[in-house]
Design an enzyme around this catalytic site. Structure first.
Site, PDB file in Angstrom:
ATOM      1  N   SER A 104     -57.640  -5.124  30.630  1.00  0.00           N
ATOM      2  CA  SER A 104     -57.172  -5.040  32.028  1.00  0.00           C
ATOM      3  C   SER A 104     -55.819  -5.727  32.201  1.00  0.00           C
ATOM      4  CB  SER A 104     -58.207  -5.727  32.923  1.00  0.00           C
ATOM      5  OG  SER A 104     -57.658  -6.025  34.180  1.00  0.00           O
ATOM      6  N   GLN A 125     -55.019  -1.049  30.516  1.00  0.00           N
ATOM      7  CA  GLN A 125     -55.184  -0.574  31.897  1.00  0.00           C
ATOM      8  C   GLN A 125     -54.073  -1.145  32.769  1.00  0.00           C
ATOM      9  OE1 GLN A 125     -56.696  -2.964  34.480  1.00  0.00           O
ATOM     10  NE2 GLN A 125     -55.922  -1.515  35.991  1.00  0.00           N
ATOM     11  N   TYR A 127     -52.364  -1.682  36.570  1.00  0.00           N
ATOM     12  CA  TYR A 127     -52.243  -1.616  38.025  1.00  0.00           C
ATOM     13  C   TYR A 127     -50.753  -1.558  38.299  1.00  0.00           C
ATOM     14  CZ  TYR A 127     -57.086  -3.166  38.910  1.00  0.00           C
ATOM     15  OH  TYR A 127     -58.448  -3.261  38.990  1.00  0.00           O
ATOM     16  N   THR A 153     -55.208   2.779  36.755  1.00  0.00           N
ATOM     17  CA  THR A 153     -56.260   2.674  37.777  1.00  0.00           C
ATOM     18  C   THR A 153     -55.663   2.969  39.143  1.00  0.00           C
ATOM     19  OG1 THR A 153     -57.517   1.118  36.456  1.00  0.00           O
ATOM     20  CG2 THR A 153     -57.970   1.117  38.816  1.00  0.00           C
ATOM     21  N   LYS A 249     -57.867   6.598  36.095  1.00  0.00           N
ATOM     22  CA  LYS A 249     -59.185   6.009  36.381  1.00  0.00           C
ATOM     23  C   LYS A 249     -59.387   5.772  37.876  1.00  0.00           C
ATOM     24  CE  LYS A 249     -61.992   1.941  35.237  1.00  0.00           C
ATOM     25  NZ  LYS A 249     -61.934   1.083  36.419  1.00  0.00           N
ATOM     26  N   HIS A 273     -65.034   2.209  40.771  1.00  0.00           N
ATOM     27  CA  HIS A 273     -64.692   0.829  40.420  1.00  0.00           C
ATOM     28  C   HIS A 273     -65.957  -0.047  40.377  1.00  0.00           C
ATOM     29  CE1 HIS A 273     -60.718  -1.313  40.028  1.00  0.00           C
ATOM     30  NE2 HIS A 273     -61.534  -2.355  39.971  1.00  0.00           N
TER      31      HIS A 273
HETATM   32  C1  LIG Z   1     -65.958  -8.068  37.049  1.00  0.00           C
HETATM   33  C2  LIG Z   1     -65.270  -6.747  37.062  1.00  0.00           C
HETATM   34  C3  LIG Z   1     -63.879  -6.695  36.973  1.00  0.00           C
HETATM   35  C4  LIG Z   1     -63.241  -5.463  36.946  1.00  0.00           C
HETATM   36  N1  LIG Z   1     -61.875  -5.427  36.790  1.00  0.00           N
HETATM   37  C5  LIG Z   1     -61.250  -4.230  36.673  1.00  0.00           C
HETATM   38  C6  LIG Z   1     -59.860  -4.173  36.393  1.00  0.00           C
HETATM   39  O1  LIG Z   1     -59.190  -5.181  36.238  1.00  0.00           O
HETATM   40  N2  LIG Z   1     -59.300  -2.948  36.291  1.00  0.00           N
HETATM   41  C7  LIG Z   1     -60.019  -1.782  36.447  1.00  0.00           C
HETATM   42  O2  LIG Z   1     -59.464  -0.692  36.338  1.00  0.00           O
HETATM   43  N3  LIG Z   1     -61.345  -1.826  36.698  1.00  0.00           N
HETATM   44  C8  LIG Z   1     -61.971  -3.009  36.792  1.00  0.00           C
HETATM   45  N4  LIG Z   1     -63.321  -3.048  37.019  1.00  0.00           N
HETATM   46  C9  LIG Z   1     -64.085  -1.788  37.081  1.00  0.00           C
HETATM   47  C10 LIG Z   1     -64.568  -1.390  35.684  1.00  0.00           C
HETATM   48  O3  LIG Z   1     -63.497  -1.015  34.864  1.00  0.00           O
HETATM   49  C11 LIG Z   1     -65.575  -0.231  35.751  1.00  0.00           C
HETATM   50  O4  LIG Z   1     -65.013   0.810  36.517  1.00  0.00           O
HETATM   51  C12 LIG Z   1     -66.921  -0.651  36.342  1.00  0.00           C
HETATM   52  O5  LIG Z   1     -67.275  -1.930  35.897  1.00  0.00           O
HETATM   53  C13 LIG Z   1     -67.999   0.348  35.959  1.00  0.00           C
HETATM   54  O6  LIG Z   1     -69.231   0.016  36.519  1.00  0.00           O
HETATM   55  P1  LIG Z   1     -70.377  -0.811  35.734  1.00  0.00           P
HETATM   56  O7  LIG Z   1     -69.918  -2.241  35.751  1.00  0.00           O
HETATM   57  O8  LIG Z   1     -71.580  -0.592  36.554  1.00  0.00           O
HETATM   58  O9  LIG Z   1     -70.467  -0.287  34.327  1.00  0.00           O
HETATM   59  C14 LIG Z   1     -63.988  -4.269  37.047  1.00  0.00           C
HETATM   60  C15 LIG Z   1     -65.377  -4.333  37.132  1.00  0.00           C
HETATM   61  C16 LIG Z   1     -66.026  -5.550  37.126  1.00  0.00           C
HETATM   62  C17 LIG Z   1     -67.528  -5.580  37.185  1.00  0.00           C
END
Ligand SMILES: Cc1cc2nc3c(=O)[nH]c(=O)nc-3n(C[C@H](O)[C@H](O)[C@H](O)COP(=O)(O)O)c2cc1C
Length: 376
Positions: A104, A125, A127, A153, A249, A273
């Site tokens: 990330s 990834q 932003y 994203t 994404k 997300h």
């Molecule tokens: C703690 C946490 C931090 C996340 N940080 C990002 C991020 O920095 N960038 C991003 O594109 N998605 C982020 N996500 C979303 C994840 O990439 C992903 O879409 C999501 O966790 C999928 O769902 P799941 O946790 O049920 O598998 C984050 C998710 C969580 C749980």
């Protein structure tokens, strides 16, 4: 450790509440977060018997890269707050399992730290920040680190509120309330691992944003940097900066999926997300078949949201995904046991997926389609 839930329980004991809740929680009333799970649970698999399933092969290609499983580790901000150097540990576990790891923008370890820790190229990834010069520099750093894909994203132009984080004082740096200090004091193994880690703040940002050297000013800078004016037009700018493989994404809507397919990107990720942005949005799994149907073979379809088992992977593949990303499933592993915990999470999902494929009478990923589902 028999299942992801076991890892979750262990992580809950080991990781301070503030950071565990950060990983676990969703936005507002968490209805979309819950729907991600309940809608997956509702999908029934079709048991088939007396089919020769002795030649099972779980391998596949993901945007042209060979992978041992149709699985990748999703980008997670502050991953290194579940265990010191968390991103390095997770990237190593992914490499050992033969699946992609995505770092990330908001990670604790920097792009260069991860690049030095693994041989297999990883994904980065992005932003897009208001400070386009900074975004450009990030993309250039990802290219210099030989990242094999840029994951853009697009579902976080503004930030959905996560009530748990507000209540817990979950900020970077954390609010040093008595409850938080007491909670951390009761978790010395976590504290030692984070203290021993290379970095304690946003590794990709610290030292790279002019005039923002301390953690407080960095955190403030970030909160003002998500860009609500971003549009599909800006993708041309990204395309010019990054001619390599691009993954988009955060698509839930059919019209957006069609637009994404027109960008020339290699893949899109059907994602809300992890229920952390628009509360009230449909579950990812309910959006998946419509999106897959709308884009056909124009673009690869990836999926995330609620995957906690190999059965869930099978469900998503049956509904049109080529690959699943996991977020919390591997974070629980990381919080429970560092690199070995992430390896365990991947192994559990792998084994469940393998056995479930067999019990549905399929031998390879190519054979998985709607016929593995039981419709009432
Ligand atoms: C703690 C946490 C931090 C996340 N940080 C990002 C991020 O920095 N960038 C991003 O594109 N998605 C982020 N996500 C979303 C994840 O990439 C992903 O879409 C999501 O966790 C999928 O769902 P799941 O946790 O049920 O598998 C984050 C998710 C969580 C749980």
């Amino acid at each position: 450790m028999t299942c992801i839930e076991d890892l979750r329980r262990r992580a809950r004991r080991r990781v301070p509440t503030m950071f565990f809740d950060y990983a676990e929680g969703g936005s507002y009333e968490e209805t979309t977060l819950r729907a991600n799970r309940t809608d997956l649970d509702r999908i029934k698999l079709r048991q088939r018997v007396l089919v020769d399933v002795s030649r099972r092969d779980l391998g596949n290609t993901i945007i042209g890269e060979k992978a041992a499983l149709p699985l990748a580790l999703a980008p997670i901000g502050l991953c290194g707050m579940q265990w010191g150097d968390g991103e390095i540990l997770a990237s190593r576990a992914a490499q050992a399992a033969g699946i992609p790891f995505c770092l990330s923008t908001m990670s604790i370890c920097a792009i260069e730290d991860v690049a030095a820790a693994v041989d297999r190229p990883f994904w980065f990834q992005l932003y897009v920040m208001k400070d386009r010069g900074f975004s450009r520099a990030l993309v250039e750093r990802a290219a210099a680190a030989k990242c094999s894909a840029l994951v853009l994203t697009i579902d976080l132009q503004v930030l959905g509120q996560r009530h748990r984080d507000v209540r817990n004082g979950m900020t970077v740096p954390p609010e040093w309330r008595f409850a938080n200090i007491a909670n951390i004091a009761m978790r010395p193994a976590w504290a030692l691992s984070v203290l021993a880690g290379k970095r304690k703040t946003f590794g990709n940002l610290a030292g790279h944003v002019r005039g923002m050297e301390d953690v407080n000013s960095l955190a403030q800078w970030i909160s003002g940097q998500f860009d609500p004016s971003l549009t599909w037009k800006d993708l041309e700018w990204i395309r010019a900066l990054w001619p390599g493989k691009l993954v988009i994404k955060g698509v839930l809507d059919v019209d957006d999926a069609k637009l994404a397919a027109r960008t020339g990107a290699s893949a899109l990720v059907v994602s809300n997300h992890g229920g952390r942005q628009l509360d009230g949005a449909p579950s990812s799994i309910s959006a998946l078949p419509k999106v897959a149907d709308a884009v056909g073979s124009d673009i690869e379809v990836m999926f995330d949201g609620g995957i906690r088992s190999g059965q869930d992977v099978l469900r998503a593949l049956a509904l049109g995904a080529r690959t699943c990303l996991i977020g919390r499933a591997y974070l629980y592993g990381l919080g429970a046991g560092g690199e070995a915990g992430v390896a365990k999470a991947i192994e559990l999902i792998r084994n469940e997926f393998d056995v479930s494929m067999a019990l549905c009478g399929v031998n390879s990923i190519r054979e998985i389609g709607p016929q593995v589902l039981a419709w009432d």
